[in-house]
Motif scaffolding. Structure first.
Motif, PDB file in Angstrom:
ATOM      1  N   LEU A   1       0.828  -1.208   0.000  1.00  0.00           N
ATOM      2  CA  LEU A   1       0.000   0.000   0.000  1.00  0.00           C
ATOM      3  C   LEU A   1       0.861   1.255   0.000  1.00  0.00           C
ATOM      4  O   LEU A   1       0.611   2.204  -0.767  1.00  0.00           O
ATOM      5  N   VAL A   2       1.884   1.270   0.853  1.00  0.00           N
ATOM      6  CA  VAL A   2       2.779   2.436   0.922  1.00  0.00           C
ATOM      7  C   VAL A   2       3.498   2.637  -0.415  1.00  0.00           C
ATOM      8  O   VAL A   2       3.588   3.764  -0.923  1.00  0.00           O
ATOM      9  N   ILE A   3       4.004   1.548  -0.999  1.00  0.00           N
ATOM     10  CA  ILE A   3       4.735   1.652  -2.275  1.00  0.00           C
ATOM     11  C   ILE A   3       3.799   2.148  -3.379  1.00  0.00           C
ATOM     12  O   ILE A   3       4.169   3.010  -4.189  1.00  0.00           O
ATOM     13  N   ASN A   4       2.581   1.615  -3.399  1.00  0.00           N
ATOM     14  CA  ASN A   4       1.618   2.026  -4.432  1.00  0.00           C
ATOM     15  C   ASN A   4       1.226   3.490  -4.290  1.00  0.00           C
ATOM     16  O   ASN A   4       1.094   4.206  -5.293  1.00  0.00           O
ATOM     17  N   LEU A   5       1.043   3.964  -3.059  1.00  0.00           N
ATOM     18  CA  LEU A   5       0.707   5.372  -2.846  1.00  0.00           C
ATOM     19  C   LEU A   5       1.859   6.281  -3.276  1.00  0.00           C
ATOM     20  O   LEU A   5       1.643   7.341  -3.886  1.00  0.00           O
ATOM     21  N   PHE A   6       3.068   5.856  -2.952  1.00  0.00           N
ATOM     22  CA  PHE A   6       4.247   6.654  -3.333  1.00  0.00           C
ATOM     23  C   PHE A   6       4.363   6.750  -4.855  1.00  0.00           C
ATOM     24  O   PHE A   6       4.625   7.834  -5.400  1.00  0.00           O
ATOM     25  N   ILE A   7       4.181   5.638  -5.545  1.00  0.00           N
ATOM     26  CA  ILE A   7       4.288   5.646  -7.009  1.00  0.00           C
ATOM     27  C   ILE A   7       3.147   6.458  -7.626  1.00  0.00           C
ATOM     28  O   ILE A   7       3.336   7.180  -8.616  1.00  0.00           O
ATOM     29  N   TYR A   8       1.958   6.350  -7.022  1.00  0.00           N
ATOM     30  CA  TYR A   8       0.777   7.009  -7.608  1.00  0.00           C
ATOM     31  C   TYR A   8       0.891   8.537  -7.584  1.00  0.00           C
ATOM     32  O   TYR A   8       0.368   9.214  -8.477  1.00  0.00           O
ATOM     33  N   ILE A   9       1.554   9.087  -6.555  1.00  0.00           N
ATOM     34  CA  ILE A   9       1.619  10.557  -6.436  1.00  0.00           C
ATOM     35  C   ILE A   9       2.669  11.169  -7.359  1.00  0.00           C
ATOM     36  O   ILE A   9       2.748  12.403  -7.491  1.00  0.00           O
TER      37      ILE A   9
ATOM     38  N   LEU B   1      -0.213  -0.476 -13.448  1.00  0.00           N
ATOM     39  CA  LEU B   1       0.361  -1.814 -13.637  1.00  0.00           C
ATOM     40  C   LEU B   1       0.872  -2.379 -12.315  1.00  0.00           C
ATOM     41  O   LEU B   1       0.703  -3.570 -12.027  1.00  0.00           O
ATOM     42  N   PHE B   2       1.476  -1.521 -11.496  1.00  0.00           N
ATOM     43  CA  PHE B   2       2.016  -1.988 -10.217  1.00  0.00           C
ATOM     44  C   PHE B   2       0.900  -2.381  -9.256  1.00  0.00           C
ATOM     45  O   PHE B   2       1.045  -3.325  -8.468  1.00  0.00           O
ATOM     46  N   ILE B   3      -0.214  -1.643  -9.313  1.00  0.00           N
ATOM     47  CA  ILE B   3      -1.370  -1.990  -8.478  1.00  0.00           C
ATOM     48  C   ILE B   3      -1.891  -3.389  -8.852  1.00  0.00           C
ATOM     49  O   ILE B   3      -2.165  -4.223  -7.984  1.00  0.00           O
TER      50      ILE B   3
END
Length: 303
Positions: free
Chosen positions: A41-49, A59-61
């Motif tokens: 979740l943390v990695i996905n939020l960081f990439i999303y912003i 793709l990562f999600i």
């Protein structure tokens, strides 16, 4: 000690020896999935912003969801393995300490086809093998067996389709007799197609006749084997299940089949160590083995 008292003693022993181990496996799975899920979740939020990585974040999600599902499946497999080791093996040993249980191995397709029960399939799976010897030395094995008939066709749009039909799911077993029975006989579910066969025996039990057909090439020998007490064993299973058992005596082998569905899998939506759950598993072990043991004993008595 009657069967209820005996089971209560077995249940308490299995519960006491299994509860802590299963709770430990379940807790370990939950902690791992929680930590892994939060990390994703943390990695996905960081990439999303990050504005320039929108496509990559999608793709990562998707990849993260797949990974999470993969580890959930692995966790369930680890719990199932621990459950079978603690609970099912414990129940098997409670019935007879000299009998063995191996959840990873089943009965071979060749040994299943040898019975002639069902050859209308082209996919075969087997697991949860119970094996050992009866008191007289005759060896046996039984396991869960699932068979499918798979056919392929092309639909109206020209797309190849696959039809997968389950033809059997339940318990299957075979006993290897040290002394040949020297005849053939079969017990099957009652069928109007067999009712007027010349090799069918009319048994002295209206309830047995209601549920089963007994066919043989030696009626005198079959009548001596299938006594009133032995027929009662077959009726015990039929009274408590939708299906009865099928059994074939073929000279030096006895083939057994019981259409009881999936066996020995821990429940997914209820507590796994209740008396009702363990009683069901114990019955799946006790009744088939007891029936096979008494059938083999009766066969050996006439020799």
């Amino acid at each position: 000690m009657n069967m209820d008292q005996e089971f209560e003693s077995i249940y308490q022993k299995i519960y006491d020896s299994s509860y802590s181990r299963l709770a430990e496996v379940k807790d370990k799975n939950r902690k791992f999935l929680l930590i892994f899920g939060l990390a994703l979740l943390v990695i996905n939020l960081f990439i999303y912003i990050i504005p320039a990585t929108k496509l990559f974040s999608v793709l990562f999600i998707c990849m993260s969801v797949c990974l999470l599902i993969f580890f959930i499946i692995l966790g369930n497999q680890a719990y199932t393995s621990a459950y079978k080791k603690c609970v099912i093996e414990g129940l098997v040993k409670s019935y007879n300490p000299s009998i063995h249980f191996d959840p990873a191995i089943g009965i071979s397709e060749m040994e299943y086809r040898a019975s002639g029960f069902d050859n209308d399939f082209n996919e075969y799976n087997s697991e949860d093998r119970i094996y050992g010897r009866f008191d007289n030395g005759d060896s046996f094995q039984l396991a869960e067996v699932t068979t499918y008939r798979i056919t392929r066709r092309v639909n109206d749009e020209g797309v190849e389709m696959e039809d997968r039909v389950e033809t059997y799911r339940g318990m299957y077993g075979v006993v290897y007799l040290n002394k040949s029975s020297m005849f053939k006989a079969g017990i099957y579910g009652d069928s109007i197609m067999r009712r007027y066969r010349q090799d069918r025996i009319e048994m002295d039990s209206s309830e047995f006749e209601k549920y089963y057909d007994l066919v043989t090439d030696d009626k005198i020998r079959a009548m001596r084997i299938f006594t009133a007490d032995l027929m009662e064993k077959y009726l015990d299973i039929r009274r408590n299940h939708k299906h009865g058992v099928e059994l074939i005596i073929d000279w030096d082998k006895v083939y057994f089949r019981f259409r009881c569905g999936e066996i020995f899998e821990p429940p997914k939506f209820m507590k796994a160590l209740t008396r009702e759950v363990l009683r069901g598993f114990y019955n799946q072990i006790y009744y088939p083995l007891e029936l096979l043991d008494k059938t083999v004993e009766s066969i050996n008595e006439i020799h």
